[in-house]
Enzyme design. Structure first.
Site, PDB file in Angstrom:
ATOM      1  CG  ASP A   1      35.045  43.648  29.028  1.00 41.81           C
ATOM      2  OD1 ASP A   1      34.337  43.519  28.022  1.00 41.81           O
ATOM      3  OD2 ASP A   1      35.316  44.747  29.542  1.00 41.81           O
TER       4      ASP A   1
ATOM      5  CG  HIS B   1      33.913  40.810  20.460  1.00 44.13           C
ATOM      6  ND1 HIS B   1      33.574  41.449  19.299  1.00 44.13           N
ATOM      7  CD2 HIS B   1      34.181  41.767  21.371  1.00 44.13           C
ATOM      8  CE1 HIS B   1      33.658  42.768  19.488  1.00 44.13           C
ATOM      9  NE2 HIS B   1      34.012  42.984  20.738  1.00 44.13           N
TER      10      HIS B   1
END
Ligand code: SDX
Length: 436
Positions: free
Chosen positions: A370, A313
């Protein structure tokens, strides 16, 4: 610089070639890193800053969402995401993002009524779907039909009218679920189901996706609660790529429906919202625990474009707090439904191995939002092609809340970045007959 930004703290920038200096004020926020105000840098120094993927750039001020990537913290208007996911419902979080605080009982009742009574679409909207192939990617359909809302709701396109801004926000939050459900129905060749005003937002969405006209349909409360959590966890996330897209589109004074369609297009990318579909496809490709080392090796190979989808991320250099909540929700949903999805076990083994690997530890690559969402969506009965659509349903409130905040800023100007030009220097025109 407005009064609330007058700062006594500053940086001094020195040009080491000329000795010239420029005083750059520091602006402090409520929490998180302060910013160096470079708005006068070009005028003072004839230089631009250079930050192509905005790793070190604050693009705006915002009061909506705060992320602390080092400590895995996500808050909306000061409330921790874990509390909101466990104790609030989705429309309460929508109200919080839009108006700045959780609604009281009367406000909640009125807001739920407003959203519920905007879930129905203009009947002509149905005809847009007929133009798509049945096997079109659902995100392609969503880009089209959301932009098409601009062609119908002319009475909420004046972005300078607060009442019209609020009406378009309510319409988008309400109708994005209906459009998504219709997209799913269209892709499987089933008739559209009209929204019902007696159901909650998540119950209504699941009803429109999975009911058929031929028989009554009862929404499973476990799935409805899991859907609420998924929607809350994906609602907003500071200045991510799709939110920045919505803000930039909105800075040109484009109408809100067109701006949200731009956000949907950006979210579709596999590096962003499209990752949830890619995670499931990656788990299916890995297939068994024995093959995990082979894929970890591929993910580490600089010459191999393969990345471990659902890991890493830009901001979180610790666990994504949403992934923690989703992992727990995943366990609950699969257990309650009596589903033994081998992909969950495979995902947990993949997570265990990756988090022990020096490559992932060194780069602080943790599972993101996700990584687990796709397993829950699969358990609910959605095809992987619908996963990013569901992300877009949830994120629409974040996009429109950020858009509204930007439009309401007194100093709205069109976003217009500059560049470092590295093309050919000036040269004379060459006639056709003189070209090689
Ligand atoms: C979302 O911004 C948001 O807030 C987004 C989001 C939201 O709610 O809006 O949180 C939603 O988009 C979550 C992210 C979903 N995407 C994925 O899961 C796709 C896989 N992840 C990567 O593509 C990547 O981690 C990103 C895109 C998420 C972040 O990219 P960055 O910040 O540009 O990181 P990077 O590419 O500079 O990577 C740093 C290093 C590189 O290695 P080196 O060049 O330093 O040797 O880490 C490596 C990368 O190769 N790396 C990975 C990896 N992610 C980064 N290596 C293998 N597998 C991965 N998944």
């Amino acid at each position: 610089m407005s009064n609330d930004e007058v700062s006594t703290k500053s940086f001094t920038l020195t040009n080491n070639q000329t000795g010239e200096t420029s005083i750059l004020p520091i602006i402090d926020g409520t929490m998180g890193p302060s910013v160096i105000d470079v708005r006068k840098l070009y005028n003072d120094t004839n230089h631009f800053t250079f930050d192509p993927s905005f790793t070190s750039t604050g693009s705006c001020k915002s009061r909506i969402t705060y992320i602390d990537g080092e400590n895995g913290i996500l808050q909306h208007r000061g409330y921790d995401i874990q509390d909101l996911a466990e104790k609030a419902n989705y429309l309460e979080v929508c109200y919080l993002l839009l108006y700045g605080d959780l609604p009281n009982a009367a406000q909640k009742k009125q807001f739920e009524h407003n959203i519920t009574y905007h879930t129905l679409l203009h009947e002509q909207m149905h005809f847009f779907y007929r133009g798509f192939r049945r096997d079109a990617h659902p995100m392609a359909i969503m880009c089209g039909v959301v932009a098409a809302l601009s062609a119908f709701y002319h009475d909420s396109l004046d972005i300078w009218d607060p009442a019209q801004r609020e009406l378009s926000a309510h319409r988008l939050i309400a109708k994005i679920g209906t459009l998504a459900a219709m997209t799913y129905k269209y892709s499987i060749g089933q008739p559209f189901m009209y929204p019902r005003n007696d159901l909650s937002y998540s119950e209504n969405f699941l009803y429109m996706c999975f009911a058929v006209p031929a028989e009554p349909y009862k929404v499973n409360p476990i799935l409805a609660r899991a859907m609420e959590k998924l929607l809350i966890l994906h609602a907003d996330h500071e200045q991510n790529a799709s939110t920045s897209t919505v803000r930039l589109a909105g800075s040109s004074q484009a109408n809100p429906f067109a701006c949200i369609a731009a956000g949907i297009a950006c979210l579709w990318g596999p590096a962003h919202g499209g990752a949830n579909q890619e995670v499931l496809e990656m788990l299916d490709e890995i297939g068994s625990k024995e093959r995990i080392p082979e894929f970890i090796k591929k993910a580490k190979d600089k010459d191999d474009p393969f990345r471990l989808m659902g890991f890493g991320h830009r901001v979180y250099k610790n666990f994504d707090p949403r992934a923690r909540v989703l992992k727990q929700s995943c366990d609950e949903v699969l257990e309650d439904l009596g589903i033994n999805d081998p992909r969950l076990e495979l995902a947990m083994e993949l997570e265990r191995i990756a988090l022990q690997d020096e490559y992932f530890i060194e780069r602080k690559l943790f599972p993101n939002v996700d990584f687990y969402s796709g397993i829950i969506l699969k358990a609910m009965g959605f095809p992987t092609s619908m996963f990013t659509v569901l992300f877009a349903v949830a994120r629409t409130v974040g996009w429109i809340a950020q858009w509204k905040e930007m439009i309401e800023e007194p100093s709205l100007r069109i976003g217009r970045p500059r560049q470092l030009y590295t093309g050919p220097a000036s040269r004379p025109f060459v006639k056709l007959e003189d070209r090689d």
